[in-house]
Design a protein around this motif. Structure first.
Motif, PDB file in Angstrom:
ATOM      1  N   LEU A   1      20.591  14.450 -11.461  1.00 60.92           N
ATOM      2  CA  LEU A   1      20.215  15.800 -12.292  1.00 60.92           C
ATOM      3  C   LEU A   1      18.918  15.208 -13.094  1.00 60.92           C
ATOM      4  O   LEU A   1      17.749  16.114 -13.335  1.00 60.92           O
ATOM      5  CB  LEU A   1      21.323  16.271 -13.213  1.00 60.92           C
ATOM      6  N   ALA A   2      18.836  14.189 -13.654  1.00 62.74           N
ATOM      7  CA  ALA A   2      17.664  13.847 -14.721  1.00 62.74           C
ATOM      8  C   ALA A   2      16.351  13.623 -13.836  1.00 62.74           C
ATOM      9  O   ALA A   2      15.381  14.205 -14.231  1.00 62.74           O
ATOM     10  CB  ALA A   2      17.960  12.483 -15.354  1.00 62.74           C
ATOM     11  N   LEU A   3      16.653  13.079 -12.588  1.00 62.14           N
ATOM     12  CA  LEU A   3      15.465  12.980 -11.804  1.00 62.14           C
ATOM     13  C   LEU A   3      14.743  14.400 -11.033  1.00 62.14           C
ATOM     14  O   LEU A   3      13.693  14.651 -11.026  1.00 62.14           O
ATOM     15  CB  LEU A   3      15.873  11.971 -10.497  1.00 62.14           C
ATOM     16  N   LEU A   4      15.800  15.162 -10.860  1.00 60.22           N
ATOM     17  CA  LEU A   4      15.471  16.654 -10.417  1.00 60.22           C
ATOM     18  C   LEU A   4      14.796  17.084 -11.766  1.00 60.22           C
ATOM     19  O   LEU A   4      13.622  17.926 -11.379  1.00 60.22           O
ATOM     20  CB  LEU A   4      16.471  17.351  -9.932  1.00 60.22           C
ATOM     21  N   ALA A   5      15.058  17.220 -12.895  1.00 62.38           N
ATOM     22  CA  ALA A   5      14.617  17.737 -14.005  1.00 62.38           C
ATOM     23  C   ALA A   5      13.031  17.184 -14.130  1.00 62.38           C
ATOM     24  O   ALA A   5      12.026  17.893 -14.391  1.00 62.38           O
ATOM     25  CB  ALA A   5      15.335  17.535 -15.440  1.00 62.38           C
ATOM     26  N   LEU A   6      12.948  15.726 -14.111  1.00 62.33           N
ATOM     27  CA  LEU A   6      11.628  15.171 -13.993  1.00 62.33           C
ATOM     28  C   LEU A   6      10.692  15.932 -13.087  1.00 62.33           C
ATOM     29  O   LEU A   6       9.434  16.102 -13.339  1.00 62.33           O
ATOM     30  CB  LEU A   6      11.918  13.690 -13.790  1.00 62.33           C
ATOM     31  N   SER A   7      11.295  16.063 -11.809  1.00 63.99           N
ATOM     32  CA  SER A   7      10.438  16.518 -10.861  1.00 63.99           C
ATOM     33  C   SER A   7       9.993  17.848 -11.090  1.00 63.99           C
ATOM     34  O   SER A   7       8.505  18.064 -10.712  1.00 63.99           O
ATOM     35  CB  SER A   7      11.219  16.690  -9.253  1.00 63.99           C
TER      36      SER A   7
ATOM     37  N   LEU B   1       2.873  21.014 -14.220  1.00 60.90           N
ATOM     38  CA  LEU B   1       1.623  20.633 -14.467  1.00 60.90           C
ATOM     39  C   LEU B   1       0.756  20.667 -13.134  1.00 60.90           C
ATOM     40  O   LEU B   1      -0.247  20.497 -13.034  1.00 60.90           O
ATOM     41  CB  LEU B   1       1.579  19.040 -14.809  1.00 60.90           C
ATOM     42  N   PHE B   2       1.175  21.076 -11.847  1.00 57.92           N
ATOM     43  CA  PHE B   2       0.454  21.172 -10.813  1.00 57.92           C
ATOM     44  C   PHE B   2      -0.636  22.301 -11.148  1.00 57.92           C
ATOM     45  O   PHE B   2      -0.292  23.390 -11.533  1.00 57.92           O
ATOM     46  CB  PHE B   2       1.410  21.645  -9.488  1.00 57.92           C
ATOM     47  N   SER B   3      -1.745  22.119 -10.592  1.00 58.42           N
ATOM     48  CA  SER B   3      -2.893  22.938 -10.357  1.00 58.42           C
ATOM     49  C   SER B   3      -3.636  22.962  -8.957  1.00 58.42           C
ATOM     50  O   SER B   3      -3.145  22.025  -8.016  1.00 58.42           O
ATOM     51  CB  SER B   3      -3.725  22.603 -11.672  1.00 58.42           C
ATOM     52  N   GLY B   4      -4.741  23.473  -8.904  1.00 55.94           N
ATOM     53  CA  GLY B   4      -5.470  23.401  -7.819  1.00 55.94           C
ATOM     54  C   GLY B   4      -6.032  22.112  -7.666  1.00 55.94           C
ATOM     55  O   GLY B   4      -6.637  21.948  -6.533  1.00 55.94           O
ATOM     56  N   GLU B   5      -6.142  21.471  -8.789  1.00 58.13           N
ATOM     57  CA  GLU B   5      -7.080  20.032  -8.770  1.00 58.13           C
ATOM     58  C   GLU B   5      -6.166  18.870  -8.908  1.00 58.13           C
ATOM     59  O   GLU B   5      -6.445  17.621  -9.237  1.00 58.13           O
ATOM     60  CB  GLU B   5      -8.067  20.092  -9.867  1.00 58.13           C
ATOM     61  N   SER B   6      -4.725  18.769  -8.672  1.00 59.29           N
ATOM     62  CA  SER B   6      -3.954  18.019  -9.016  1.00 59.29           C
ATOM     63  C   SER B   6      -3.966  16.763  -8.151  1.00 59.29           C
ATOM     64  O   SER B   6      -4.191  17.090  -6.716  1.00 59.29           O
ATOM     65  CB  SER B   6      -2.373  18.455  -8.972  1.00 59.29           C
ATOM     66  N   GLY B   7      -4.042  15.667  -8.615  1.00 63.36           N
ATOM     67  CA  GLY B   7      -4.171  14.541  -7.686  1.00 63.36           C
ATOM     68  C   GLY B   7      -3.078  14.095  -6.698  1.00 63.36           C
ATOM     69  O   GLY B   7      -1.715  14.499  -7.248  1.00 63.36           O
ATOM     70  N   LEU B   8      -3.183  13.434  -5.882  1.00 61.12           N
ATOM     71  CA  LEU B   8      -2.097  12.967  -4.936  1.00 61.12           C
ATOM     72  C   LEU B   8      -0.863  12.171  -5.771  1.00 61.12           C
ATOM     73  O   LEU B   8       0.135  12.167  -5.339  1.00 61.12           O
ATOM     74  CB  LEU B   8      -2.439  12.171  -3.628  1.00 61.12           C
ATOM     75  N   GLY B   9      -1.388  11.391  -6.698  1.00 63.45           N
ATOM     76  CA  GLY B   9      -0.543  10.600  -7.496  1.00 63.45           C
ATOM     77  C   GLY B   9       0.745  11.358  -8.333  1.00 63.45           C
ATOM     78  O   GLY B   9       1.805  11.169  -8.138  1.00 63.45           O
ATOM     79  N   LEU B  10       0.258  12.434  -8.761  1.00 67.40           N
ATOM     80  CA  LEU B  10       1.150  13.415  -9.348  1.00 67.40           C
ATOM     81  C   LEU B  10       2.028  14.182  -8.498  1.00 67.40           C
ATOM     82  O   LEU B  10       3.174  14.273  -8.609  1.00 67.40           O
ATOM     83  CB  LEU B  10       0.354  14.325 -10.112  1.00 67.40           C
ATOM     84  N   VAL B  11       1.516  14.688  -7.198  1.00 63.60           N
ATOM     85  CA  VAL B  11       2.005  15.342  -6.234  1.00 63.60           C
ATOM     86  C   VAL B  11       3.105  14.554  -5.678  1.00 63.60           C
ATOM     87  O   VAL B  11       4.284  14.768  -5.646  1.00 63.60           O
ATOM     88  CB  VAL B  11       1.406  16.015  -5.108  1.00 63.60           C
ATOM     89  N   ILE B  12       3.024  13.051  -5.296  1.00 62.86           N
ATOM     90  CA  ILE B  12       3.731  12.258  -4.490  1.00 62.86           C
ATOM     91  C   ILE B  12       4.948  11.774  -5.613  1.00 62.86           C
ATOM     92  O   ILE B  12       6.137  11.975  -5.288  1.00 62.86           O
ATOM     93  CB  ILE B  12       3.084  11.114  -4.022  1.00 62.86           C
ATOM     94  N   THR B  13       4.338  11.511  -6.885  1.00 64.49           N
ATOM     95  CA  THR B  13       5.394  11.164  -7.937  1.00 64.49           C
ATOM     96  C   THR B  13       6.631  12.190  -8.002  1.00 64.49           C
ATOM     97  O   THR B  13       7.720  11.925  -7.979  1.00 64.49           O
ATOM     98  CB  THR B  13       4.737  11.030  -9.209  1.00 64.49           C
ATOM     99  N   ALA B  14       6.160  13.667  -8.147  1.00 64.12           N
ATOM    100  CA  ALA B  14       6.936  14.622  -8.441  1.00 64.12           C
ATOM    101  C   ALA B  14       7.875  14.852  -7.267  1.00 64.12           C
ATOM    102  O   ALA B  14       9.072  15.083  -7.245  1.00 64.12           O
ATOM    103  CB  ALA B  14       6.312  15.885  -8.676  1.00 64.12           C
ATOM    104  N   PHE B  15       7.319  14.691  -6.193  1.00 62.93           N
ATOM    105  CA  PHE B  15       8.270  15.004  -4.574  1.00 62.93           C
ATOM    106  C   PHE B  15       9.077  13.597  -4.539  1.00 62.93           C
ATOM    107  O   PHE B  15      10.397  14.009  -4.056  1.00 62.93           O
ATOM    108  CB  PHE B  15       7.270  14.947  -3.567  1.00 62.93           C
ATOM    109  N   ALA B  16       8.754  12.470  -4.966  1.00 54.95           N
ATOM    110  CA  ALA B  16       9.512  11.434  -4.844  1.00 54.95           C
ATOM    111  C   ALA B  16      10.456  11.556  -5.667  1.00 54.95           C
ATOM    112  O   ALA B  16      11.807  11.150  -5.500  1.00 54.95           O
ATOM    113  CB  ALA B  16       8.764   9.957  -4.943  1.00 54.95           C
TER     114      ALA B  16
ATOM    115  N   VAL C   1      17.466  25.381 -15.219  1.00 52.94           N
ATOM    116  CA  VAL C   1      18.619  25.193 -14.761  1.00 52.94           C
ATOM    117  C   VAL C   1      19.145  23.825 -14.737  1.00 52.94           C
ATOM    118  O   VAL C   1      20.503  23.577 -14.674  1.00 52.94           O
ATOM    119  CB  VAL C   1      18.503  25.927 -13.340  1.00 52.94           C
ATOM    120  N   THR C   2      18.292  22.817 -14.306  1.00 55.48           N
ATOM    121  CA  THR C   2      18.800  21.501 -14.027  1.00 55.48           C
ATOM    122  C   THR C   2      19.264  20.748 -15.387  1.00 55.48           C
ATOM    123  O   THR C   2      20.108  20.152 -15.483  1.00 55.48           O
ATOM    124  CB  THR C   2      17.686  20.862 -13.283  1.00 55.48           C
ATOM    125  N   LEU C   3      18.237  21.067 -16.334  1.00 58.36           N
ATOM    126  CA  LEU C   3      18.570  20.579 -17.632  1.00 58.36           C
ATOM    127  C   LEU C   3      20.011  21.101 -18.221  1.00 58.36           C
ATOM    128  O   LEU C   3      20.805  20.378 -18.696  1.00 58.36           O
ATOM    129  CB  LEU C   3      17.536  20.805 -18.683  1.00 58.36           C
TER     130      LEU C   3
END
Length: 529
Positions: free
Chosen positions: A342-348, A354-369, A490-492
């Motif tokens: 649950l903590a990891l889902l909340a982190l994701s 924070l996503f925007s049209g200019e978000s880098g791959l690092g942020l995207v992959i970290t959130a998805f992971a 909901v997750t928190l």
């Protein structure tokens, strides 16, 4: 020596049978996602409308959810191996029928049968594994089954794209048959029979019919409310019918000699807490997996192949971490892993706000992971915890109830996240409406509800192409961020509920231990209110 050899052969036989069960789980989960990529080809091949084709997915999920409790009860009563083999056989026949369908009506019918038989693959297989393995190996075994399911979810869209591209859409159904045949070969000589219902108990067919009808009305209303209108007569009638039928189901269960759903199960606080975690998981990933591909294609401008690859951290990690999570559950118990998940889902969800049209791959992959890791921490341990919280004879029923609530949570999550998205995107559109041509300002509803076409719709209404694309992206990001705030909340809330319940259990255990003390003074203290 002979006894040791026999023990080793028995252990090896169990693990080989587990591979066969995992293959069946793989096929069932693959069918949840593999068909999505074939929808355009199915629509074209059968001459169906998009609305008709969507029932290929909707009815599968509805049948799966509605039949889970009955599937678990049948397994407990008639024998889990027998019911599993029957479910696999029906699923294989329905897969052949779906692949040979000559009309959309035939295909939808076979998909309904597939969904109903998949409920058995989920419930009977898990109960068999719990009965087949000793407690110190159970978490690892359930983790391996979860690996099969996670791999199916992850590979389904990719496999669907490959099969449609190289062969034909019909092969997304035909491919199930060889996998099930291999599963049979691995299981048949090795799988032990187990049943757990009390002698003389029958199946509550009236309760089963009421539960299936009530859940079907509820899920249909939740899935179609946004399209048909929440205040439309059809949706209001479905909600009313669901309320009446489920109330009647509860009344029947309270008076039946052998109820389909023992209501004492719902009075078990440990079981309900585990169900809360699995509801949250369904709520989260049903909403996230709907929005994340849209983000990658609309805001990230990635093609379908790149989108599939970038989604792998959120899906493939479920399969990769499940065996290790299962072994860890055997050592430390499932509750810490549920909390970590649950903590990891909340982190994701927090990162995705924070996503925007200019978000880098690092942020995207970290959130998805983080989502994939959280999913893996919740999937297997929630099953182990559900089984551990009830009597062994109710194992199949408990899994059926748990997964039913999981799927209802998924339907609710998709509805609420989509509604939140539309409200936030609509509010963002209102801020820019004054600067748009009148024809474009009137497109608010369509621009919000059809994000894939929003830029083209606005451009066609007189907005400059670059401005239309920029506005469409901003609308989508506004809705996306709001939906992720909902998932975070909901997750928190679920995490805090789980922590509170775990604290109560620990205090209860300490109190029980104290009351068993031989010290009369300690006993008197523990008996005080």
């Amino acid at each position: 020596m002979a006894r040791l050899k026999t023990s080793q052969e028995s252990a090896r036989s169990r693990w080989i049978a587990l591979v066969g069960i995992s293959l069946a789980s793989f096929v069932g989960c693959t069918d949840l996602t593999i068909v999505n990529t074939a929808i355009p080809q199915i629509q074209q091949g059968l001459g169906a409308t998009l609305g008709e084709t969507q029932w290929v997915i909707t009815l599968f999920v509805m049948a799966l959810s509605a039949f889970l409790v009955l599937g678990g009860r049948l397994a407990d009563h008639y024998g889990r191996r027998r019911v599993l083999y029957g479910g696999m056989t029906v699923f294989a026949i329905a897969s052949l029928g779906a692949g040979c369908a000559t009309s959309i009506g035939q295909l939808v019918l076979f998909r309904f049968i597939q969904g109903a038989s998949t409920s058995v693959l989920y419930t009977a297989s898990t109960a068999i594994v719990a009965d087949m393995f000793p407690e110190h190996e159970r978490g690892r075994a359930v983790g391996i089954v979860s690996t099969g399911g996670g791999a199916g979810l992850a590979l389904g869209p990719i496999a669907g794209g490959i099969l449609v591209g190289l062969l034909d859409w019909r092969w997304v159904f035909f491919i199930n048959v060889p996998f099930l045949a291999l599963s049979f070969l691995l299981c048949l000589p090795r799988l032990p029979e187990s049943r757990a219902a009390e002698a003389g108990e029958g199946i509550d067919w009236l309760g089963a019919g009421l539960l299936i009808a009530g859940l079907s009305c509820l899920l249909l209303a939740l899935s179609q409310g946004l399209d048909w209108g929440w205040h439309s007569p059809a949706i209001l009638a479905l909600f009313a019918a669901a309320a009446v039928i489920l109330a009647l189901f509860t009344w029947v269960q309270q008076r039946g000699a052998a109820p389909l759903l023992p209501l004492g199960l719902l009075g078990n606080p440990r079981f309900l807490t585990v169900c809360l975690a699995t509801i949250c998981l369904g709520f989260f990933y049903a909403a996230a997996l709907f929005l994340m591909p849209l983000y990658l294609s609309l805001a990230g401008r990635y093609d379908s192949f790149a989108t599939g690859l970038l989604l792998l951290p959120a899906t493939a990690l479920v399969a990769l971490v499940s065996p290790g999570v299962g072994r860890l559950a055997d050592r430390i118990g499932p509750l810490p892993l549920l909390a970590a998940g649950l903590a990891l889902l909340a982190l994701s969800a927090g990162l995705q706000t924070l996503f925007s049209g200019e978000s880098g791959l690092g942020l995207v992959i970290t959130a998805f992971a983080a989502m994939g890791l959280g999913w893996g921490c919740l999937l297997g341990p929630s099953t182990v915890a559900a089984l551990a919280s009830v009597a062994p004879r109710l194992g199949g029923t408990a899994i059926g109830v748990s997964w039913t609530l999981h799927n209802v949570g998924g339907a609710l999550g998709l509805v609420l996240a989509t509604l939140t998205y539309r409200l936030a995107a609509g509010h963002a559109f209102e801020r820019d409406a004054a600067m748009l041509p009148s024809a474009a300002a009137e497109l608010a509803g369509r621009a919000v509800s059809e994000p894939e076409r929003a830029a083209a719709l606005l451009a066609g209404a007189g907005v400059a192409p670059a401005q239309a694309q920029d506005l469409a992206t901003r609308l989508f990001i506004s809705g996306y961020q709001a939906a992720m705030v909902l998932l975070l909340a909901v997750t928190l809330a679920t995490f805090l509920g789980l922590a509170w319940a775990a604290l109560r259990w620990r205090r209860g255990a300490s109190r029980q231990a104290s009351m068993s003390s031989d010290d009369p003074q300690t006993l008197r203290e523990c008996q005080r209110p």
